[in-house]
Design a protein around this motif. Structure first.
Motif, PDB file in Angstrom:
ATOM      1  N   HIS A   1       2.833  -1.106  -2.304  1.00  0.00           N
ATOM      2  CA  HIS A   1       1.460  -0.751  -1.983  1.00  0.00           C
ATOM      3  C   HIS A   1       0.562  -1.971  -2.142  1.00  0.00           C
ATOM      4  CE1 HIS A   1       1.883   3.727  -2.112  1.00  0.00           C
ATOM      5  NE2 HIS A   1       2.964   3.401  -2.807  1.00  0.00           N
TER       6      HIS A   1
ATOM      7  N   ALA B   1      -3.011   0.104   1.555  1.00  0.00           N
ATOM      8  CA  ALA B   1      -1.907   0.337   2.485  1.00  0.00           C
ATOM      9  C   ALA B   1      -0.607   0.470   1.714  1.00  0.00           C
ATOM     10  CB  ALA B   1      -1.790  -0.814   3.485  1.00  0.00           C
TER      11      ALA B   1
ATOM     12  N   PHE C   1       7.905   3.057   7.575  1.00  0.00           N
ATOM     13  CA  PHE C   1       6.733   3.906   7.368  1.00  0.00           C
ATOM     14  C   PHE C   1       5.598   3.068   6.808  1.00  0.00           C
ATOM     15  CE2 PHE C   1       4.739   7.974   6.602  1.00  0.00           C
ATOM     16  CZ  PHE C   1       3.983   7.804   5.453  1.00  0.00           C
ATOM     17  N   LYS C   2       4.452   3.091   7.496  1.00  0.00           N
ATOM     18  CA  LYS C   2       3.288   2.330   7.064  1.00  0.00           C
ATOM     19  C   LYS C   2       2.063   3.217   7.194  1.00  0.00           C
ATOM     20  CE  LYS C   2       5.444  -1.750   9.145  1.00  0.00           C
ATOM     21  NZ  LYS C   2       5.322  -2.793  10.180  1.00  0.00           N
ATOM     22  N   ILE C   3       1.249   3.219   6.171  1.00  0.00           N
ATOM     23  CA  ILE C   3       0.009   4.001   6.186  1.00  0.00           C
ATOM     24  C   ILE C   3      -1.110   3.081   5.713  1.00  0.00           C
ATOM     25  CG2 ILE C   3      -1.261   5.921   5.153  1.00  0.00           C
ATOM     26  CD1 ILE C   3       0.631   7.234   6.731  1.00  0.00           C
ATOM     27  N   TYR C   4      -2.305   3.272   6.296  1.00  0.00           N
ATOM     28  CA  TYR C   4      -3.449   2.429   5.967  1.00  0.00           C
ATOM     29  C   TYR C   4      -4.662   3.272   5.605  1.00  0.00           C
ATOM     30  CZ  TYR C   4      -0.623  -1.014   8.474  1.00  0.00           C
ATOM     31  OH  TYR C   4       0.396  -1.838   8.884  1.00  0.00           O
TER      32      TYR C   4
ATOM     33  N   ASP D   1      -8.557   4.174   5.970  1.00  0.00           N
ATOM     34  CA  ASP D   1      -9.424   4.164   7.154  1.00  0.00           C
ATOM     35  C   ASP D   1     -10.207   2.865   7.264  1.00  0.00           C
ATOM     36  OD1 ASP D   1     -10.395   7.713   7.104  1.00  0.00           O
ATOM     37  OD2 ASP D   1      -8.577   6.695   7.798  1.00  0.00           O
TER      38      ASP D   1
ATOM     39  N   ARG E   1      -7.646   0.253   8.766  1.00  0.00           N
ATOM     40  CA  ARG E   1      -6.729   0.569   9.866  1.00  0.00           C
ATOM     41  C   ARG E   1      -7.176  -0.122  11.143  1.00  0.00           C
ATOM     42  NH1 ARG E   1      -7.220   5.713   9.782  1.00  0.00           N
ATOM     43  NH2 ARG E   1      -5.636   5.981   8.164  1.00  0.00           N
TER      44      ARG E   1
ATOM     45  N   SER F   1       8.669   7.901   1.150  1.00  0.00           N
ATOM     46  CA  SER F   1       7.540   7.347   1.897  1.00  0.00           C
ATOM     47  C   SER F   1       6.687   6.412   1.059  1.00  0.00           C
ATOM     48  CB  SER F   1       6.653   8.484   2.391  1.00  0.00           C
ATOM     49  OG  SER F   1       6.071   9.155   1.278  1.00  0.00           O
TER      50      SER F   1
ATOM     51  N   SER G   1       4.880   7.667  -1.552  1.00  0.00           N
ATOM     52  CA  SER G   1       3.869   8.477  -2.215  1.00  0.00           C
ATOM     53  C   SER G   1       4.293   8.658  -3.664  1.00  0.00           C
ATOM     54  CB  SER G   1       3.727   9.835  -1.526  1.00  0.00           C
ATOM     55  OG  SER G   1       2.806  10.638  -2.234  1.00  0.00           O
TER      56      SER G   1
ATOM     57  N   TRP H   1      -2.282  11.552   1.858  1.00  0.00           N
ATOM     58  CA  TRP H   1      -2.750  10.252   2.325  1.00  0.00           C
ATOM     59  C   TRP H   1      -4.181  10.413   2.847  1.00  0.00           C
ATOM     60  CZ3 TRP H   1       0.482   6.579   0.911  1.00  0.00           C
ATOM     61  CH2 TRP H   1       1.849   6.856   0.834  1.00  0.00           C
ATOM     62  N   PRO H   2      -5.063   9.433   2.594  1.00  0.00           N
ATOM     63  CA  PRO H   2      -4.809   8.222   1.822  1.00  0.00           C
ATOM     64  C   PRO H   2      -4.770   8.504   0.326  1.00  0.00           C
ATOM     65  CG  PRO H   2      -7.114   8.326   2.387  1.00  0.00           C
ATOM     66  CD  PRO H   2      -6.465   9.506   3.047  1.00  0.00           C
TER      67      PRO H   2
END
Lengths: 123, 107
Positions: A35, A49, A57-60, A62, A65, A105, A107, B94-95
């Protein structure tokens, strides 16, 4: 012992780009999500992120992004945060952190953190 | 986005006293809540995860409780090194989000 060392921070003008690195050691890097978390001077923590253990798997957040991109090189046990179109409000210490739990993921709580690298965005 | 609200913003106590910190979530996070300690100039350190599980090497004076939307971090007897800022963090959705922090200051 687990170590995460960030590098690549510095002073950059608004609109420019910068890439941060997170060099990891002391654990099986390829099994854990990484992270990125930032902290503006004198302010609280903001998650930025995540990249999963295998990079699939990638998450950002807001707020970043479309401007920031995470990646990793499992062979060299290093994660990266590439930042484009930097804004003054991106000024912060940037930390990389290891997920507590393997695989998945990402989390997961963060059990190890680097010491951070300062990104200053100013003209 | 799940908003975490921490209270109080500042807690002024003396060494040896009990500290009780609160974190309230805008919607249920089950027990997927963690607490971190940050000493000025240092990176955060994981204290508690999944609401009540102590992280490796964390002293027993730190304990966490709660589920759903209301959580508590308790420090049973403050040591000098415990004066710091504490953040809660959820991993349900998420987030991932952090609370705004509670500063435990020396009275």
């Amino acid at each position: 012992q687990v170590q995460l060392v960030e590098s690549g921070g510095g002073l950059v003008q608004p609109g420019r780009s910068l890439t941060l690195s997170c060099a990891a050691s002391g654990f099986t890097f390829k099994n854990y999500a990484i992270h990125w978390v930032r902290q503006a001077p004198g302010k609280g923590l903001e998650w930025v992120a995540v990249i999963s253990y295998d990079g699939a798997f990638k998450i950002y957040a807001d707020s970043v992004r479309g401007r920031f991109t995470v990646s990793r090189d499992n062979s060299n046990t290093t994660a990266f945060l590439h930042m484009d179109s930097l804004r003054t409000e991106d000024t912060a210490f940037f930390y990389c952190a290891k997920a507590l739990q393997s695989y998945g993921s990402g989390s997961s709580p963060f059990d190890y953190w680097g010491q951070g690298t300062l990104v200053s965005v100013s003209s | 986005e799940i908003v975490l609200t921490q209270s109080p913003a500042t807690l002024s106590l003396s060494p040896g006293e009990r500290a009780t910190l609160s974190c309230r979530a805008s919607q249920s996070v089950n027990t997927y809540l963690a607490w971190y300690q940050q000493i000025p100039g240092q990176a955060p350190r994981l204290l508690i995860y999944d609401a009540s599980k102590r992280a490796t090497g964390i002293p027993a004076r730190f304990s966490g409780s709660g589920s759903g939307t209301d959580f508590t971090l308790t420090i049973s007897s403050l040591e000098p090194e415990d004066f710091a800022v504490y953040y809660c963090q959820q991993r349900t959705n998420w987030p991932l989000t952090f609370g705004g922090g509670t500063k435990v200051a020396i009275k």
